[in-house]
Write an enzyme that holds these catalytic residues in place. Sequence first.
Site, mmCIF file in Angstrom:
data_model
loop_
_atom_site.group_PDB
_atom_site.id
_atom_site.type_symbol
_atom_site.label_atom_id
_atom_site.label_comp_id
_atom_site.label_asym_id
_atom_site.label_seq_id
_atom_site.Cartn_x
_atom_site.Cartn_y
_atom_site.Cartn_z
ATOM 1 N N LYS A 119 0.844 -1.087 0.077
ATOM 2 C CA LYS A 119 -0.125 0.104 0.083
ATOM 3 C C LYS A 119 0.972 1.315 0.201
ATOM 4 C CE LYS A 119 -4.631 -1.323 1.735
ATOM 5 N NZ LYS A 119 -5.532 -1.292 2.592
ATOM 6 N N LYS A 201 -4.664 -10.604 -7.727
ATOM 7 C CA LYS A 201 -5.967 -10.926 -6.899
ATOM 8 C C LYS A 201 -7.112 -10.194 -7.397
ATOM 9 C CE LYS A 201 -6.954 -9.711 -2.630
ATOM 10 N NZ LYS A 201 -7.225 -9.616 -0.973
ATOM 11 N N LYS A 204 -11.320 -5.302 -4.776
ATOM 12 C CA LYS A 204 -12.505 -4.313 -4.759
ATOM 13 C C LYS A 204 -12.246 -2.852 -4.881
ATOM 14 C CE LYS A 204 -13.246 -4.017 0.217
ATOM 15 N NZ LYS A 204 -11.936 -3.232 0.547
#
Length: 340
Positions: A119, A201, A204
């Site tokens: 992140k 992956k 969302k």
Amino acid sequence: MSEAQKDTKPTLLSGIQPSGHLALGNYVGAMRNWVNLQEDYNGIFIVVDMHAITVRQKPAELRNRCLSFAAQYLAAGIDPEENIIFIQSHVPQHAELAWVLNCYTYMGELNRMTQFKDKAQRHEDNINAGLYSYPALMAADILLYQTDLVPVGADQKQHLELTRDIANRFNKAYSPTFKVPEPFIPKSGARIMSLQEPEKKMSKSDVNENNYISLLDPPDVLVRKVKRAVTDSAREITPDSLQNPGIGNLLTIYAVLNDLSANEVISQFEGHQYSQFKGALADSLVAFLEPFQQRYDKIMAEKGYLTGILDQGASQARYIARKTLSKVYRKIGFVAPGRV
Ligand code: TRP
């Protein structure tokens, strides 16, 4: 269920950050297991808004998303009579315990967290202290409720191991205070990958909407996203297709939606054109998501019902959380209020 029965069931706890759009990957990796496990556990399901602000959020969107995510937990089949569902910031003990646990977490441990590294790389302009110490908040979420089992995706395994280390460290320094939780990580076969970049992956929060299937995508969007999903230059399904990231992922999704093994899907579609299979997959998705979306719409139309559930959930959560936190405060030597 009687109160006595409730007391003997172990506790299961999980949470999802209200960022982006709940995606099929969240359903398969987490929510589906919550629903399946709820019979045997006292479930606690959190919309972790305090985690979400480690990355900048638009306030109005965050507010709507918290309610929308809670409604989707319900639409997925979490029974609010049998489980505790709430929004993290409604229970102040999360922030309070997180501070204490920050003081029992080493920077060396946080430095190793791959989600932080990842992140930090994606949000270079905002590598804030919250993003860094976030595992201590996640540990607080779990340890406040004396949790037995935490069903999460494989990407959270490291955070869960750290939670266990922190719990053991605290228990050893004082006396048994926290239950040491176990992870529940679904089989790798059920890992859902991005539609356009199937080596990563399904997320969302992906900037490219074509990479994920939102649980709220209308049928025409579902059809379009499946049609556009990348495959390879072969044209028909063979047993080898399972090894191929693009078509293999689509076969996995079909298997999950129809409760089939990968081999059963292959025997059903061997020799079929990719385009034919994609049509069947889109049909399955619509058949699965349409009733989900109808339940969701109904819940969202009754805001009072939803906020009632969340208020009740938060008050049940505070009751449990207060007990753990006051034990912690006592053990570390904080003076109890009223006794100064
Ligand atoms: N960190 C988790 C994620 O990013 C979300 C989360 C926060 C969580 N607190 C939790 C998951 C407690 C399980 C239990 O997906």
